[in-house]
Write a protein that holds these residues in place. Structure first.
Motif, short mmCIF file in Angstrom:
data_model
loop_
_atom_site.label_atom_id
_atom_site.label_comp_id
_atom_site.label_asym_id
_atom_site.label_seq_id
_atom_site.Cartn_x
_atom_site.Cartn_y
_atom_site.Cartn_z
N LEU A 1 16.39 12.53 49.53
CA LEU A 1 16.27 12.79 48.10
C LEU A 1 14.85 12.59 47.60
N LYS A 2 14.48 13.42 46.63
CA LYS A 2 13.16 13.38 46.04
C LYS A 2 13.28 13.10 44.54
N PRO A 3 12.23 12.57 43.94
CA PRO A 3 12.30 12.35 42.48
C PRO A 3 12.64 13.61 41.70
N GLU A 4 12.22 14.76 42.19
CA GLU A 4 12.53 16.01 41.48
C GLU A 4 13.99 16.43 41.60
N ASP A 5 14.77 15.71 42.39
CA ASP A 5 16.22 15.95 42.44
C ASP A 5 16.94 15.23 41.30
N THR A 6 16.22 14.43 40.56
CA THR A 6 16.83 13.72 39.43
C THR A 6 17.37 14.71 38.41
N THR B 1 33.73 29.53 34.43
CA THR B 1 34.32 28.89 33.25
C THR B 1 34.90 27.51 33.54
N SER B 2 35.03 27.12 34.81
CA SER B 2 35.57 25.79 35.14
C SER B 2 34.44 24.87 35.55
N TRP B 3 34.23 23.83 34.76
CA TRP B 3 33.12 22.90 34.98
C TRP B 3 33.61 21.46 34.94
N GLY B 4 33.01 20.63 35.77
CA GLY B 4 33.23 19.19 35.69
C GLY B 4 32.35 18.59 34.61
N GLN B 5 32.50 17.29 34.41
CA GLN B 5 31.81 16.64 33.29
C GLN B 5 30.38 16.25 33.61
N GLY B 6 29.97 16.31 34.86
CA GLY B 6 28.61 15.94 35.22
C GLY B 6 28.50 14.51 35.70
N THR B 7 27.64 14.30 36.67
CA THR B 7 27.35 12.96 37.17
C THR B 7 25.84 12.84 37.36
N LEU B 8 25.29 11.73 36.90
CA LEU B 8 23.83 11.56 36.88
C LEU B 8 23.32 11.04 38.21
N VAL B 9 22.32 11.72 38.72
CA VAL B 9 21.61 11.30 39.93
C VAL B 9 20.17 10.99 39.53
N THR B 10 19.72 9.78 39.81
CA THR B 10 18.36 9.37 39.50
C THR B 10 17.68 8.93 40.79
N VAL B 11 16.57 9.59 41.11
CA VAL B 11 15.83 9.27 42.33
C VAL B 11 14.50 8.65 41.92
N SER B 12 14.28 7.42 42.31
CA SER B 12 13.05 6.72 41.95
C SER B 12 12.01 6.90 43.05
N SER B 13 10.77 6.94 42.64
CA SER B 13 9.68 7.13 43.61
C SER B 13 9.19 5.82 44.18
#
Length: 124
Positions: free
Chosen positions: A85-90, A112-124
């Motif tokens: 993973l890279k910071p730009e994958d955040t 038209t079918s979407w999930g609610q989203g999950t946050l990915v944070t990649v720190s450098s």
């Protein structure tokens, strides 16, 4: 189809995460599924898609070779394994489903079918 995404979190650059997206219906087994992501201040972008039987996969160039999409129809779940993973994958990662695999490739605005989203944070 209702979708529930999970697995996001905070990880250091070079690390890995696995996202999951569980569907509410058995008819999910006939849907193509995939992932999009939206970084802060940017538009939602395609990440990866997989056909209903797992026979076809498609990746954005930015994640090719690092991310792997897979599906377990017995569990009504699609996974996105993210390595190196890279910071730009955040971003907030959204799963999606469509009766048509080509919708992910050519017509994502028709999904038209979407999930609610999950946050990915990649720190450098």
């Amino acid at each position: 189809v209702q979708l529930q995404a999970s697995g996001g979190g905070l990880v250091q650059a070079g690390g890995s995460l696995r996202l999951s997206c569980e569907a509410s219906e058995r008819t999910f087994t006939r849907y193509a599924t995939g992932w999009f992501r939206q970084a802060p201040g940017k538009e939602r972008m395609f990440v990866s898609a997989i056909s209903w039987n797992g026979g076809s996969t498609y990746y954005a160039d930015s994640v090719k070779g690092r991310f792997t999409i897979s599906v377990d129809n017995a569990k009504n779940t699609v996974y996105l394994q993210m390595n190196s993973l890279k910071p730009e994958d955040t971003a907030v990662y959204y799963c999606a489903a469509s009766p048509t695999y080509n919708a992910f490739v050519y017509r994502p605005n028709t999904i038209t079918s979407w999930g609610q989203g999950t946050l990915v944070t990649v720190s450098s």
